[in-house]
Structure formats: C-alpha cells, structure tokens
Design an enzyme around this catalytic site. Sequence first.
Site, PDB file in Angstrom:
ATOM      1  N   GLY A   1      39.422  33.856  40.756  1.00 47.40           N
ATOM      2  CA  GLY A   1      39.038  32.474  40.531  1.00 47.40           C
ATOM      3  C   GLY A   1      37.602  32.272  40.972  1.00 47.40           C
ATOM      4  N   CYS A   2      37.277  31.074  41.453  1.00 48.00           N
ATOM      5  CA  CYS A   2      35.914  30.782  41.905  1.00 48.00           C
ATOM      6  C   CYS A   2      35.467  31.816  42.929  1.00 48.00           C
ATOM      7  CB  CYS A   2      35.862  29.386  42.517  1.00 48.00           C
ATOM      8  SG  CYS A   2      34.255  28.971  43.227  1.00 48.00           S
ATOM      9  N   PHE A   3      34.298  32.408  42.695  1.00 47.02           N
ATOM     10  CA  PHE A   3      33.878  33.516  43.569  1.00 47.02           C
ATOM     11  C   PHE A   3      33.365  33.072  44.930  1.00 47.02           C
ATOM     12  CE2 PHE A   3      30.072  33.990  40.372  1.00 47.02           C
ATOM     13  CZ  PHE A   3      29.560  32.749  40.731  1.00 47.02           C
ATOM     14  N   TRP A   4      33.152  31.792  45.150  1.00 43.51           N
ATOM     15  CA  TRP A   4      32.654  31.355  46.456  1.00 43.51           C
ATOM     16  C   TRP A   4      33.637  31.693  47.575  1.00 43.51           C
ATOM     17  CZ3 TRP A   4      31.142  25.683  44.821  1.00 43.51           C
ATOM     18  CH2 TRP A   4      30.006  25.731  43.998  1.00 43.51           C
TER      19      TRP A   4
ATOM     20  N   GLU B   1      34.400  35.402  36.802  1.00 43.73           N
ATOM     21  CA  GLU B   1      33.692  35.448  38.078  1.00 43.73           C
ATOM     22  C   GLU B   1      34.347  36.519  38.949  1.00 43.73           C
ATOM     23  OE1 GLU B   1      33.241  31.734  40.059  1.00 43.73           O
ATOM     24  OE2 GLU B   1      32.397  30.721  38.295  1.00 43.73           O
TER      25      GLU B   1
END
Length: 217
Positions: free
Chosen positions: A56-59, A100
């Site tokens: 999912g979101c790479f942050w 991502e």
Amino acid sequence: MFLIDMFNKKTILPDAATALPGREEEIPTATTHFVSGRPLQGPYPEGMKKVLFGMGCFWGAERLLWEIPGVYVTAAGYSGGLTPNPTYQETTTGLTGHTEVVLVVYDPAKVSLQRLLKTFFEEHDPTQGMRQGNDVGTTYRSAIYVYDEEQLAEANAARNAFQKALRVYNHDREITTEIAKAGPFYFAEDYHQQYLAKNPDGYCGLRGTGVSCPIGA
C-alpha cells in the site's frame, strides 16, 4: 458515472498501448537515507541482498521496514509497471502499471528473508486486490518482487503458509499479493523518502489482518 469510470480505470492495469510514455531521465531524489545517512542509491556493502515490498502507501511501509535490525537501507519507489522513470503524479493515474514499493537492502547474516516476509504478511492486508484500505488503485496493490530463485521460492512458501493461517482463522479471502522477479525499480521523489521520519504525524495506512504468519523467528 464519472466517479465509477475513474474508479475502474485506477483498478485496471494498463497495457503497452495505454501506459504513459514516461521519460529517459531519472527523477531526481535524495542521495542519502534521512534516518541512517547511508547511501540511498548505493553502492551497498558486499554481501547485501535486495527485495521489493508493496504494502500500500509506501510511507508507513518504509518506516516499518527501516526499523528492522539487519536492514541496511530502505527507499520508497515504484515498480511492477510499464512506464519508465514515472513521477508520483503519473503513478496515481493508474496508467503506469507501477505499484508503490519499498526497496529493502538487508544483510542476510543479520536478518533473514523469512523475518522480512513475516513482517510483510502480518503488517498489511494482502487480500485486498487493487487497494489497501481506503487507498484504491493499482498503485496500492500488494507485491513482492525478488532478485533470485531462492527468494522467489521463499516468498511463495510464505504466501502459502499465510493463506493456510488465514483459513484457520476463518478468513475466506484469497491472498492477491503479486510475487515475481523484480523488474526496473524507480526511486520516488525526495519528499517521499523516509517521509514519516520527516513528518512524524503524517499518514500511515498500514493495517494487518491480526493473523500471525507462521514462518521465521
């Protein structure tokens, strides 16, 4: 109807005819890891191995992974698609085919791939297809991209073990994680690198299933 069309476009992978053309030039990014100060793009010490994880979101995924002992360096980026050297804005259209990912450079003498795979499967939901929670689109799909046959076998074995564990806990959904040999990896823009170290209160969309993956230590 417009919103439905946009949703459908973002959840269907493009082909060569519909993918954005990209560019020959690399997208500028950081040269060192914001947390460790180590070289983001290499060269890496001899004996290090690499793997790419899409959660999912790479942050949030990157922070999770850089905190694991034995991980030498991490970087946010894009992989699994068709468009060369994509920008973040391009990936969000769904027309690059990339997801991502986090590049994990690790020391196999200090941390095993099994340990990393255990974290991967436990800390996000690998059954959601072209989304992760409220983040919808091909760019948020679950993925493991590996660099050799041994890693490929371990990744597939871990997926099978976790699928069995899900069924024990009455999760009837199938794992949708894409597992394949790694293609090109493109570093994300500087502001994405180690984002949650720079912005501690920033968004983190990681949500696991609550089921343990029965591999590794």
